[in-house]
Design a protein around this motif. Structure first.
Motif, mmCIF file in Angstrom:
data_model
loop_
_atom_site.group_PDB
_atom_site.id
_atom_site.type_symbol
_atom_site.label_atom_id
_atom_site.label_comp_id
_atom_site.label_asym_id
_atom_site.label_seq_id
_atom_site.Cartn_x
_atom_site.Cartn_y
_atom_site.Cartn_z
ATOM 1 N N LEU A 112 8.833 71.067 13.641
ATOM 2 C CA LEU A 112 9.783 71.337 12.585
ATOM 3 C C LEU A 112 9.007 71.507 11.282
ATOM 4 C CD1 LEU A 112 12.852 71.505 11.923
ATOM 5 C CD2 LEU A 112 12.724 69.075 11.340
ATOM 6 N N TYR A 113 9.218 72.645 10.607
ATOM 7 C CA TYR A 113 8.519 72.953 9.368
ATOM 8 C C TYR A 113 9.521 73.224 8.262
ATOM 9 C CZ TYR A 113 4.425 73.667 12.313
ATOM 10 O OH TYR A 113 3.397 73.493 13.196
ATOM 11 N N GLU A 114 9.141 72.806 7.063
ATOM 12 C CA GLU A 114 9.922 73.134 5.882
ATOM 13 C C GLU A 114 9.126 74.156 5.083
ATOM 14 O OE1 GLU A 114 12.298 70.716 2.515
ATOM 15 O OE2 GLU A 114 10.136 70.334 2.569
ATOM 16 N N ILE A 115 9.786 75.230 4.688
ATOM 17 C CA ILE A 115 9.178 76.254 3.852
ATOM 18 C C ILE A 115 9.916 76.220 2.521
ATOM 19 C CG2 ILE A 115 8.701 78.713 3.560
ATOM 20 C CD1 ILE A 115 8.885 78.946 6.648
ATOM 21 N N ARG A 116 9.144 76.058 1.420
ATOM 22 C CA ARG A 116 9.767 75.992 0.104
ATOM 23 C C ARG A 116 8.812 76.564 -0.939
ATOM 24 N NH1 ARG A 116 7.848 70.982 1.293
ATOM 25 N NH2 ARG A 116 6.563 69.971 -0.293
ATOM 26 N N GLN A 117 9.362 76.893 -2.074
ATOM 27 C CA GLN A 117 8.561 77.384 -3.182
ATOM 28 C C GLN A 117 7.742 76.232 -3.749
ATOM 29 O OE1 GLN A 117 11.140 79.489 -5.803
ATOM 30 N NE2 GLN A 117 9.585 81.005 -6.303
ATOM 31 N N ALA A 118 6.501 76.505 -4.135
ATOM 32 C CA ALA A 118 5.595 75.458 -4.606
ATOM 33 C C ALA A 118 5.927 74.985 -6.009
ATOM 34 C CB ALA A 118 4.149 75.940 -4.546
ATOM 35 N N SER A 119 6.368 75.883 -6.867
ATOM 36 C CA SER A 119 6.631 75.489 -8.249
ATOM 37 C C SER A 119 7.934 74.715 -8.340
ATOM 38 C CB SER A 119 6.689 76.717 -9.152
ATOM 39 O OG SER A 119 7.782 77.523 -8.784
ATOM 40 N N ALA A 120 7.917 73.669 -9.133
ATOM 41 C CA ALA A 120 9.125 72.863 -9.346
ATOM 42 C C ALA A 120 9.945 73.493 -10.457
ATOM 43 C CB ALA A 120 8.747 71.436 -9.697
ATOM 44 N N GLN A 121 11.196 73.739 -10.165
ATOM 45 C CA GLN A 121 12.106 74.285 -11.165
ATOM 46 C C GLN A 121 13.171 73.243 -11.476
ATOM 47 O OE1 GLN A 121 13.802 77.974 -9.890
ATOM 48 N NE2 GLN A 121 11.848 79.041 -9.822
ATOM 49 N N ALA A 122 13.773 73.396 -12.629
ATOM 50 C CA ALA A 122 14.826 72.464 -13.020
ATOM 51 C C ALA A 122 16.021 72.553 -12.059
ATOM 52 C CB ALA A 122 15.274 72.751 -14.442
ATOM 53 N N TYR A 123 16.268 73.735 -11.540
ATOM 54 C CA TYR A 123 17.396 73.944 -10.631
ATOM 55 C C TYR A 123 16.864 74.218 -9.231
ATOM 56 C CZ TYR A 123 19.591 74.566 -15.150
ATOM 57 O OH TYR A 123 20.011 74.383 -16.434
ATOM 58 N N ASN A 124 16.677 73.159 -8.443
ATOM 59 C CA ASN A 124 16.071 73.350 -7.121
ATOM 60 C C ASN A 124 16.962 74.151 -6.175
ATOM 61 O OD1 ASN A 124 17.974 71.436 -6.558
ATOM 62 N ND2 ASN A 124 16.581 70.007 -5.585
ATOM 63 N N TYR A 125 18.251 74.270 -6.470
ATOM 64 C CA TYR A 125 19.127 75.066 -5.614
ATOM 65 C C TYR A 125 18.828 76.558 -5.745
ATOM 66 C CZ TYR A 125 21.881 75.631 -9.882
ATOM 67 O OH TYR A 125 22.284 75.897 -11.165
ATOM 68 N N LEU A 126 18.039 76.935 -6.755
ATOM 69 C CA LEU A 126 17.634 78.331 -6.905
ATOM 70 C C LEU A 126 16.361 78.653 -6.128
ATOM 71 C CD1 LEU A 126 18.243 78.837 -10.726
ATOM 72 C CD2 LEU A 126 19.678 79.599 -8.835
ATOM 73 N N GLN A 127 15.671 77.630 -5.636
ATOM 74 C CA GLN A 127 14.430 77.844 -4.913
ATOM 75 C C GLN A 127 14.712 78.083 -3.430
ATOM 76 O OE1 GLN A 127 12.507 74.093 -6.170
ATOM 77 N NE2 GLN A 127 10.861 75.417 -6.872
ATOM 78 N N PRO A 128 14.100 79.101 -2.857
ATOM 79 C CA PRO A 128 14.256 79.304 -1.420
ATOM 80 C C PRO A 128 13.714 78.099 -0.656
ATOM 81 C CG PRO A 128 13.230 81.203 -2.447
ATOM 82 C CD PRO A 128 13.286 80.117 -3.480
#
Length: 151
Positions: free
Chosen positions: A70-86
């Protein structure tokens, strides 16, 4: 004289899951993931995916069993609105050579089909669209010769 046949107006047709097409997509995603990323990764190991242009992504191993990963793929940069990050949670079935998106964004368990309309406004074929997104993203990574390194 020809009789004119009028189409019946029975309302919208109900979405039917094309299982053969979905399984082909899972197989293609497995093939792409195993080409792009070394594996299997130990639980907790993280790969950084560095494209020539754009944001870095992280691939983190969340679970490893004899037949699955099981792998999680996410954007590396932290944004204030994490719901906008793939963000995708992808399960690889090594014995069947399939990769399936299990969760995406705020959908914690993707269903094969959703009634429409629904309270959360998911598409009827949300599972298929999410797995197609993974496929498109993996093809993009392969074409761009994305750099993969341990984080």
């Amino acid at each position: 004289m020809m009789a004119m046949v009028m189409p019946s107006n029975t309302g919208p047709t109900r979405y039917r899951v094309n299982l053969d097409e979905l399984m082909q997509l899972y197989a293609a995603n497995y093939s792409l993931m195993t080409r792009l990323f070394p594996g299997p990764l130990e639980v907790g190991q993280v790969l950084r995916l560095v494209p020539k242009l754009g944001e870095d992504y992280l691939l983190e191993s969340k679970e490893l069993t004899r037949y699955t990963a099981l792998y999680e793929i996410r954007q590396a940069s932290a944004q204030a609105y994490n719901y906008l990050q793939p963000q995708l949670l992808v399960r690889l079935y090594h014995d069947a050579r399939l990769a399936e998106v299990c969760a995406s964004q705020q959908i914690y368990k993707l269903k094969p089909r959703y009634d429409y309309p629904n309270k959360k406004m998911h598409h009827q074929d949300e599972k298929h669209q999410t797995n197609q997104f993974l496929n498109d993203w993996l093809v993009f990574c392969l074409k761009q010769r994305i750099k993969v390194e341990f984080a």
